[in-house]
Each structure stands twice: as structure tokens, then as C-alpha cells.
Design a protein around this motif. Sequence first.
Motif, PDB file in Angstrom:
ATOM      1  N   TYR A  75     -76.874 -87.691 -11.446  1.00 52.44           N
ATOM      2  CA  TYR A  75     -75.958 -86.977 -11.722  1.00 52.44           C
ATOM      3  C   TYR A  75     -76.378 -85.957 -13.026  1.00 52.44           C
ATOM      4  CZ  TYR A  75     -71.801 -85.010 -14.193  1.00 52.44           C
ATOM      5  OH  TYR A  75     -70.941 -84.042 -15.005  1.00 52.44           O
ATOM      6  N   ALA A  76     -76.056 -84.748 -12.835  1.00 52.75           N
ATOM      7  CA  ALA A  76     -76.472 -83.852 -13.946  1.00 52.75           C
ATOM      8  C   ALA A  76     -75.464 -82.827 -14.488  1.00 52.75           C
ATOM      9  CB  ALA A  76     -77.700 -83.327 -13.801  1.00 52.75           C
ATOM     10  N   MET A  77     -74.984 -82.622 -15.727  1.00 51.28           N
ATOM     11  CA  MET A  77     -74.307 -82.047 -16.154  1.00 51.28           C
ATOM     12  C   MET A  77     -74.901 -80.782 -17.123  1.00 51.28           C
ATOM     13  SD  MET A  77     -70.713 -82.187 -18.951  1.00 51.28           S
ATOM     14  CE  MET A  77     -69.998 -83.072 -17.815  1.00 51.28           C
ATOM     15  N   PHE A  78     -74.811 -79.721 -16.625  1.00 54.93           N
ATOM     16  CA  PHE A  78     -75.467 -78.481 -17.476  1.00 54.93           C
ATOM     17  C   PHE A  78     -74.404 -77.467 -18.468  1.00 54.93           C
ATOM     18  CE2 PHE A  78     -77.606 -79.422 -13.397  1.00 54.93           C
ATOM     19  CZ  PHE A  78     -79.192 -79.638 -13.820  1.00 54.93           C
TER      20      PHE A  78
ATOM     21  N   GLU B 107     -76.178 -80.832 -36.035  1.00 54.71           N
ATOM     22  CA  GLU B 107     -74.773 -80.874 -35.909  1.00 54.71           C
ATOM     23  C   GLU B 107     -74.677 -81.399 -34.464  1.00 54.71           C
ATOM     24  OE1 GLU B 107     -71.029 -78.342 -35.633  1.00 54.71           O
ATOM     25  OE2 GLU B 107     -72.605 -77.226 -35.948  1.00 54.71           O
ATOM     26  N   ALA B 108     -75.645 -81.027 -33.454  1.00 58.35           N
ATOM     27  CA  ALA B 108     -75.533 -81.517 -32.166  1.00 58.35           C
ATOM     28  C   ALA B 108     -75.604 -83.228 -32.220  1.00 58.35           C
ATOM     29  CB  ALA B 108     -76.412 -81.033 -31.252  1.00 58.35           C
ATOM     30  N   LEU B 109     -76.581 -83.728 -32.673  1.00 59.18           N
ATOM     31  CA  LEU B 109     -76.736 -85.097 -32.989  1.00 59.18           C
ATOM     32  C   LEU B 109     -75.878 -85.769 -33.347  1.00 59.18           C
ATOM     33  CD1 LEU B 109     -80.600 -85.275 -33.850  1.00 59.18           C
ATOM     34  CD2 LEU B 109     -79.603 -85.666 -31.687  1.00 59.18           C
ATOM     35  N   LYS B 110     -75.230 -85.286 -34.848  1.00 58.20           N
ATOM     36  CA  LYS B 110     -74.067 -85.785 -35.219  1.00 58.20           C
ATOM     37  C   LYS B 110     -72.908 -86.032 -34.520  1.00 58.20           C
ATOM     38  CE  LYS B 110     -71.280 -85.381 -39.322  1.00 58.20           C
ATOM     39  NZ  LYS B 110     -71.048 -84.726 -40.580  1.00 58.20           N
ATOM     40  N   LEU B 111     -72.677 -84.959 -33.482  1.00 62.02           N
ATOM     41  CA  LEU B 111     -71.570 -84.889 -32.776  1.00 62.02           C
ATOM     42  C   LEU B 111     -71.830 -86.074 -31.537  1.00 62.02           C
ATOM     43  CD1 LEU B 111     -70.581 -81.256 -32.445  1.00 62.02           C
ATOM     44  CD2 LEU B 111     -69.065 -83.116 -33.167  1.00 62.02           C
ATOM     45  N   ILE B 112     -72.943 -85.899 -31.098  1.00 60.52           N
ATOM     46  CA  ILE B 112     -73.209 -86.939 -30.003  1.00 60.52           C
ATOM     47  C   ILE B 112     -73.229 -88.364 -30.594  1.00 60.52           C
ATOM     48  CG2 ILE B 112     -75.225 -87.973 -28.707  1.00 60.52           C
ATOM     49  CD1 ILE B 112     -76.364 -84.887 -28.503  1.00 60.52           C
ATOM     50  N   GLU B 113     -73.421 -88.589 -31.820  1.00 57.40           N
ATOM     51  CA  GLU B 113     -73.424 -89.894 -32.367  1.00 57.40           C
ATOM     52  C   GLU B 113     -71.980 -90.415 -32.629  1.00 57.40           C
ATOM     53  OE1 GLU B 113     -74.699 -92.715 -36.097  1.00 57.40           O
ATOM     54  OE2 GLU B 113     -74.568 -90.506 -36.344  1.00 57.40           O
ATOM     55  N   SER B 114     -71.155 -89.380 -33.158  1.00 57.46           N
ATOM     56  CA  SER B 114     -69.895 -89.719 -33.610  1.00 57.46           C
ATOM     57  C   SER B 114     -69.000 -89.891 -32.219  1.00 57.46           C
ATOM     58  CB  SER B 114     -69.090 -88.759 -34.764  1.00 57.46           C
ATOM     59  OG  SER B 114     -69.258 -87.413 -34.091  1.00 57.46           O
TER      60      SER B 114
ATOM     61  N   LEU C 198     -69.020 -81.072 -25.893  1.00 52.68           N
ATOM     62  CA  LEU C 198     -69.156 -82.487 -26.257  1.00 52.68           C
ATOM     63  C   LEU C 198     -67.729 -83.226 -26.947  1.00 52.68           C
ATOM     64  CD1 LEU C 198     -72.304 -82.336 -28.661  1.00 52.68           C
ATOM     65  CD2 LEU C 198     -72.312 -83.234 -26.364  1.00 52.68           C
ATOM     66  N   LYS C 199     -66.872 -82.526 -27.529  1.00 52.93           N
ATOM     67  CA  LYS C 199     -65.714 -82.987 -27.819  1.00 52.93           C
ATOM     68  C   LYS C 199     -64.863 -83.359 -26.268  1.00 52.93           C
ATOM     69  CE  LYS C 199     -65.623 -81.104 -32.279  1.00 52.93           C
ATOM     70  NZ  LYS C 199     -65.047 -80.133 -33.271  1.00 52.93           N
ATOM     71  N   ALA C 200     -64.848 -82.452 -25.530  1.00 53.74           N
ATOM     72  CA  ALA C 200     -64.239 -82.543 -24.058  1.00 53.74           C
ATOM     73  C   ALA C 200     -64.738 -83.755 -23.504  1.00 53.74           C
ATOM     74  CB  ALA C 200     -64.416 -81.223 -23.298  1.00 53.74           C
ATOM     75  N   MET C 201     -66.140 -83.846 -23.627  1.00 56.45           N
ATOM     76  CA  MET C 201     -66.706 -85.061 -22.806  1.00 56.45           C
ATOM     77  C   MET C 201     -66.250 -86.367 -23.193  1.00 56.45           C
ATOM     78  SD  MET C 201     -70.710 -84.075 -22.239  1.00 56.45           S
ATOM     79  CE  MET C 201     -70.951 -82.338 -22.528  1.00 56.45           C
ATOM     80  N   SER C 202     -65.958 -86.522 -24.563  1.00 54.25           N
ATOM     81  CA  SER C 202     -65.696 -87.429 -25.604  1.00 54.25           C
ATOM     82  C   SER C 202     -64.206 -87.889 -24.862  1.00 54.25           C
ATOM     83  CB  SER C 202     -65.576 -87.299 -26.999  1.00 54.25           C
ATOM     84  OG  SER C 202     -64.858 -88.302 -27.458  1.00 54.25           O
ATOM     85  N   LYS C 203     -63.349 -86.889 -24.753  1.00 57.84           N
ATOM     86  CA  LYS C 203     -61.984 -86.952 -24.424  1.00 57.84           C
ATOM     87  C   LYS C 203     -61.976 -87.764 -22.856  1.00 57.84           C
ATOM     88  CE  LYS C 203     -59.850 -83.430 -27.238  1.00 57.84           C
ATOM     89  NZ  LYS C 203     -59.182 -82.377 -27.261  1.00 57.84           N
ATOM     90  N   ARG C 204     -63.071 -87.220 -22.032  1.00 57.03           N
ATOM     91  CA  ARG C 204     -63.018 -87.794 -20.778  1.00 57.03           C
ATOM     92  C   ARG C 204     -63.654 -88.960 -20.616  1.00 57.03           C
ATOM     93  NH1 ARG C 204     -65.831 -83.271 -17.582  1.00 57.03           N
ATOM     94  NH2 ARG C 204     -66.378 -84.954 -16.049  1.00 57.03           N
ATOM     95  N   ASN C 205     -64.398 -89.639 -21.765  1.00 57.17           N
ATOM     96  CA  ASN C 205     -65.012 -90.898 -22.024  1.00 57.17           C
ATOM     97  C   ASN C 205     -66.282 -90.647 -21.130  1.00 57.17           C
ATOM     98  OD1 ASN C 205     -63.261 -92.393 -23.587  1.00 57.17           O
ATOM     99  ND2 ASN C 205     -62.031 -92.603 -21.860  1.00 57.17           N
ATOM    100  N   LYS C 206     -66.804 -89.366 -21.150  1.00 52.24           N
ATOM    101  CA  LYS C 206     -68.246 -89.278 -20.357  1.00 52.24           C
ATOM    102  C   LYS C 206     -69.292 -89.659 -21.286  1.00 52.24           C
ATOM    103  CE  LYS C 206     -70.574 -88.006 -16.868  1.00 52.24           C
ATOM    104  NZ  LYS C 206     -70.612 -88.936 -16.132  1.00 52.24           N
ATOM    105  N   SER C 207     -70.119 -90.389 -20.744  1.00 53.00           N
ATOM    106  CA  SER C 207     -71.555 -90.465 -21.590  1.00 53.00           C
ATOM    107  C   SER C 207     -72.692 -90.339 -20.897  1.00 53.00           C
ATOM    108  CB  SER C 207     -71.390 -91.690 -22.367  1.00 53.00           C
ATOM    109  OG  SER C 207     -71.342 -92.911 -21.472  1.00 53.00           O
ATOM    110  N   PHE C 208     -73.961 -90.123 -21.373  1.00 53.67           N
ATOM    111  CA  PHE C 208     -74.978 -90.326 -20.707  1.00 53.67           C
ATOM    112  C   PHE C 208     -76.174 -91.035 -21.106  1.00 53.67           C
ATOM    113  CE2 PHE C 208     -72.568 -86.169 -20.789  1.00 53.67           C
ATOM    114  CZ  PHE C 208     -72.658 -85.782 -19.649  1.00 53.67           C
ATOM    115  N   ASP C 209     -76.963 -91.116 -20.039  1.00 52.89           N
ATOM    116  CA  ASP C 209     -78.434 -91.958 -20.030  1.00 52.89           C
ATOM    117  C   ASP C 209     -79.674 -91.315 -20.743  1.00 52.89           C
ATOM    118  OD1 ASP C 209     -77.472 -94.510 -18.713  1.00 52.89           O
ATOM    119  OD2 ASP C 209     -76.983 -92.885 -17.070  1.00 52.89           O
ATOM    120  N   LEU C 210     -79.411 -89.940 -20.453  1.00 50.86           N
ATOM    121  CA  LEU C 210     -80.531 -88.946 -21.143  1.00 50.86           C
ATOM    122  C   LEU C 210     -79.917 -87.693 -21.482  1.00 50.86           C
ATOM    123  CD1 LEU C 210     -83.486 -88.353 -21.334  1.00 50.86           C
ATOM    124  CD2 LEU C 210     -83.703 -87.657 -18.972  1.00 50.86           C
TER     125      LEU C 210
END
Length: 178
Positions: A64-67, A126-133, A100-112
Motif C-alpha cells: 500500500y502507498a500513500m502520497f 519538524e517532519a521527523l519530530k511529528l513522525i516520532e511524536s 501527519l496529524k490526520a494519520m495519527s487520528k486514524r492510527n495510521k502508521s507506515f513501514d517505510l
Amino acid sequence: MRVISGKYKSQKINTLKSQDTRPTTDQVRENIFNILNEIEGDVLDLFAGSGALGIEAVSRGAEYAMFIDGAKDSAEQVKKNVSNIEEPVEVFRNDYRRALKAMSKRNKSFDLIFIDPPYHKKIVPEALKLIESLHILKENGRIVVETHKDEHYNTHGFTSIKETVYGTIKINILKFGE
């Protein structure tokens, strides 16, 4: 540009003729995927541009891929480029922070996750900080960051597995933790 390897090998990837986008060259893409080796699971192509990185990942085994891209013309180009892809894909025009915030609310995470933002805009930290948090990267997942070779940034809770420079491009592959 074309898909380099896998199921969609040689499929054309159209790019925008704009100075705002900077497609990852075939040589750099091939080197990235040689380092990554096995591709599976869910992929996020953040700052997608043409979608070349995410499309290559799907061609090589991603399920699966999200762009995500904030520019309307880029998101439209990705939609055209993924029209032949059989695997599930989603394309969104959105600011990376909101996405990224919307993905978090959907509990969506990625392998890559691919992060290839405009150079010299200080977006990567900032992107890395959001991905981590927001817990967007799955355990044992990897992040591929493409920047200009002169850019430096805090990797937050991620560890560099491999950093390589190709001309003016720096590729840093990260994983969570030590």
C-alpha cells in the motif's frame, strides 16, 4: 523517468516541468532501493512530487502507498502516475503537518517513509519530530530522508543506519531508536 525494477519495471513516471519540483534521479533511486533491500508493508511518500519513490516501492513489493504533496499540480501528477497501479494507493493534496496529524487520528502508521522536501527550507526536523511524536513509523520501520548535501538536522528519536552523498544530494536512512 521510469520505474527501475519490480512489477512495474519500465513504466513511465511523468514529472512536472517546474523549478518547484526536483525528481530523485534514477541512479539515486536505484541506490536507495539497493540499500533498503527488501520492501514490504505500507509506504508513505511525503512531499511526493511525481510519486517516483512511492511508485518504485510498490513496484518492489510494498502492499500500500500513500502520497502526500501540498502542491495541487504535484498531487494531480501523482494521481496520473499511479493510475495503472493495482495495489491500493491514496493521493492527498495536503500540508505535511495536517496530513501527519490526520494519520495519527486514524492510527495510521507506515513501514517505510520517504521525506524529500524542498531543499533548504528546514522542514526535515519538524517532519521527523511529528513522525516520532505522532507514532507514524511502525516498529522496525525506516525513513529515507533526501536533502541537499549541506543540510544538517536533528534526527530526534531516530538513528541513522546509512548516510550517503551523491553529488549535491544527501540520502540518510533512519530507524527508530538505537
